[in-house]
Design an enzyme around this catalytic site. Structure first.
Site, PDB file in Angstrom:
ATOM      1  N   GLU A 116       0.806  -1.230   0.166  1.00  0.00           N
ATOM      2  CA  GLU A 116       0.236  -0.142  -0.020  1.00  0.00           C
ATOM      3  C   GLU A 116       0.707   1.323  -0.046  1.00  0.00           C
ATOM      4  O   GLU A 116       0.383   2.377   0.263  1.00  0.00           O
ATOM      5  CB  GLU A 116      -0.794   0.059   1.343  1.00  0.00           C
ATOM      6  CG  GLU A 116      -1.927  -1.189   1.389  1.00  0.00           C
ATOM      7  CD  GLU A 116      -2.837  -1.429   0.076  1.00  0.00           C
ATOM      8  OE1 GLU A 116      -2.776  -0.443  -0.630  1.00  0.00           O
ATOM      9  OE2 GLU A 116      -3.928  -2.336   0.307  1.00  0.00           O
ATOM     10  N   HIS A 139      -2.840   2.473   8.187  1.00  0.00           N
ATOM     11  CA  HIS A 139      -3.835   1.721   7.690  1.00  0.00           C
ATOM     12  C   HIS A 139      -4.191   0.454   8.426  1.00  0.00           C
ATOM     13  O   HIS A 139      -3.151  -0.132   8.974  1.00  0.00           O
ATOM     14  CB  HIS A 139      -3.601   1.117   6.069  1.00  0.00           C
ATOM     15  CG  HIS A 139      -4.453   0.376   5.543  1.00  0.00           C
ATOM     16  ND1 HIS A 139      -5.892   0.412   5.542  1.00  0.00           N
ATOM     17  CD2 HIS A 139      -4.148  -0.988   5.376  1.00  0.00           C
ATOM     18  CE1 HIS A 139      -6.496  -0.672   5.121  1.00  0.00           C
ATOM     19  NE2 HIS A 139      -5.530  -1.397   4.721  1.00  0.00           N
ATOM     20  N   HIS A 141      -7.556  -2.724   9.911  1.00  0.00           N
ATOM     21  CA  HIS A 141      -8.737  -3.242   9.466  1.00  0.00           C
ATOM     22  C   HIS A 141      -9.603  -3.586  10.946  1.00  0.00           C
ATOM     23  O   HIS A 141      -9.779  -4.483  11.377  1.00  0.00           O
ATOM     24  CB  HIS A 141      -8.534  -4.605   8.946  1.00  0.00           C
ATOM     25  CG  HIS A 141      -7.646  -4.688   7.906  1.00  0.00           C
ATOM     26  ND1 HIS A 141      -7.082  -6.105   7.398  1.00  0.00           N
ATOM     27  CD2 HIS A 141      -7.282  -3.695   6.674  1.00  0.00           C
ATOM     28  CE1 HIS A 141      -6.134  -5.854   6.284  1.00  0.00           C
ATOM     29  NE2 HIS A 141      -6.424  -4.197   5.944  1.00  0.00           N
ATOM     30  N   GLU A 169     -18.111  13.160  21.644  1.00  0.00           N
ATOM     31  CA  GLU A 169     -16.801  13.592  21.395  1.00  0.00           C
ATOM     32  C   GLU A 169     -16.405  13.271  19.951  1.00  0.00           C
ATOM     33  O   GLU A 169     -15.143  14.054  19.388  1.00  0.00           O
ATOM     34  CB  GLU A 169     -15.896  13.357  22.453  1.00  0.00           C
ATOM     35  CG  GLU A 169     -16.411  13.731  23.806  1.00  0.00           C
ATOM     36  CD  GLU A 169     -15.197  13.937  24.864  1.00  0.00           C
ATOM     37  OE1 GLU A 169     -14.093  13.264  24.610  1.00  0.00           O
ATOM     38  OE2 GLU A 169     -15.466  14.466  26.030  1.00  0.00           O
ATOM     39  N   HIS A 210     -12.981  -2.969   3.530  1.00  0.00           N
ATOM     40  CA  HIS A 210     -11.673  -3.294   4.055  1.00  0.00           C
ATOM     41  C   HIS A 210     -10.910  -2.825   5.072  1.00  0.00           C
ATOM     42  O   HIS A 210     -10.462  -3.474   5.724  1.00  0.00           O
ATOM     43  CB  HIS A 210     -10.819  -2.728   2.477  1.00  0.00           C
ATOM     44  CG  HIS A 210      -9.240  -3.145   2.528  1.00  0.00           C
ATOM     45  ND1 HIS A 210      -8.495  -3.383   1.231  1.00  0.00           N
ATOM     46  CD2 HIS A 210      -8.631  -3.012   3.471  1.00  0.00           C
ATOM     47  CE1 HIS A 210      -7.538  -3.657   1.630  1.00  0.00           C
ATOM     48  NE2 HIS A 210      -7.173  -3.674   3.140  1.00  0.00           N
TER      49      HIS A 210
HETATM   50  P1  13P Z   1       0.913  -5.543   3.078  1.00  0.00           P
HETATM   51  O1  13P Z   1       1.142  -6.682   3.712  1.00  0.00           O
HETATM   52  O2  13P Z   1       1.389  -5.021   1.779  1.00  0.00           O
HETATM   53  O3  13P Z   1       1.241  -4.341   4.080  1.00  0.00           O
HETATM   54  O4  13P Z   1      -0.641  -5.271   2.848  1.00  0.00           O
HETATM   55  C1  13P Z   1      -1.620  -5.418   3.996  1.00  0.00           C
HETATM   56  C2  13P Z   1      -2.770  -4.671   3.695  1.00  0.00           C
HETATM   57  O5  13P Z   1      -3.730  -4.604   4.857  1.00  0.00           O
HETATM   58  C3  13P Z   1      -3.140  -4.543   2.544  1.00  0.00           C
HETATM   59  O6  13P Z   1      -4.207  -3.602   2.253  1.00  0.00           O
HETATM   60 ZN    ZN Z   2      -5.433  -3.376   4.201  1.00  0.00          ZN
END
Ligand code: 13P
Ligand code: ZN
Length: 271
Positions: A116, A139, A141, A169, A210
């Site tokens: 990413e 980033h 999840h 808040e 995602h």
């Molecule tokens: P990477 O292992 O390449 O960092 O990817 C993980 C991920 O969350 C892809 O969106």
């Molecule tokens: Zn991801």
């Protein structure tokens, strides 16, 4: 030269990835972090003339030439960063051509930066234009945020509004709101461009089905943005199927924003 294993920025990456893993947000290799470092602080630990490898990035980051980042590796597990930072992390510098990453440390097993990287570096470029102090793109999840994208309309306004309504808040923490992208193929330049476009307006960008991106001046601020969204999304998922007897009304959200003297997305309220 000081031992890089004692560097505060390595410590921070270890602590943050471990924390996120234990929250259940970063299963397997899920999630990635990039953190822009000052040349002077890196020079205390590394010889900046010693480039271990050159790795093409596949996109133009001319605006970041000479900038140094510590970045999680692709395919690497957040749970393992703490025990083996030198394999799971890397320190890269954007080379003079703007399209090559010079590896200064890490990715010890021959690995490379997150898939990413386009979304990360393009988001850094977008946020730095808004706030020269921006340093971190994160980033992850997070479970409830992701669950919410399965059942809630994916529009910037409606998603932000629902999250703001969940706890008082939220509007204080992110008065600028949340950008939302539909489902897209990940790990390429297209999703990077789309994310960076949203980052021109928002410090938080949800990727439908995602995960989420956050941007901030340091690890705490960025993590804090994401954990606040996640907390609100959890409240939403715990209550979405029940009658909502009490809600924070739009005039009340406005009153909170005004009480804190915030510039907020007035167009995201229905007043
Ligand atoms: P990477 O292992 O390449 O960092 O990817 C993980 C991920 O969350 C892809 O969106
Ligand atoms: Zn991801």
């Amino acid at each position: 030269m000081k031992d890089i294993m004692t560097a505060p920025f390595v410590e921070e990456m270890k602590r943050t990835t471990a924390n996120m893993y234990r929250l259940g947000w970063d299963e397997r290799n899920g999630g990635n972090i990039s953190y822009m470092l000052e040349e002077d602080e890196v020079a205390e630990y590394l010889d900046l003339d010693n480039v271990i490898r050159e790795i093409p990035t596949g996109f133009d980051a001319t605006e970041l030439i000479g900038k140094i980042f510590i970045v999680t590796g692709t395919g690497k597990y957040f749970k393992n960063v703490e025990v083996d930072p030198e394999t799971n992390l890397g320190i890269i510098r954007i080379a003079k051509d703007g399209t090559t990453a010079e590896l200064l440390w890490g990715y010890k097993d021959g690995g490379k930066f997150t898939s990413e990287l386009p979304a990360h570096l393009m988001s850094h470029m977008a946020r730095l234009k808004k706030d020269p102090k921006n340093r971190v793109i994160m980033h992850t999840h997070p479970t409830y945020t992701l669950a919410m994208t399965h059942v809630h309309e994916l529009s910037d306004k409606k998603f932000t509004h629902t999250i703001w309504e969940m706890c008082t808040e939220c509007i204080v923490v992110f008065p600028d709101g949340i950008g939302v992208l539909p489902w897209m193929v990940c790990g390429n330049n297209d999703i990077g461009i789309a994310t960076a476009k949203k980052m021109e307006e928002f410090r938080l960008v949800v990727w439908g089905l995602h995960g989420i991106y956050g941007a901030g001046k340091d690890m705490d601020e960025t993590f804090g943005l994401i954990e606040t969204v996640e907390k609100a999304a959890q409240l939403y998922m715990l209550t979405a199927h029940m009658p909502h007897v009490n809600t924070i009304l739009d005039p009340e959200l406005k009153a909170v924003a005004e009480a804190f003297g915030l510039e907020y997305r007035k167009d995201f309220l229905n007043l």
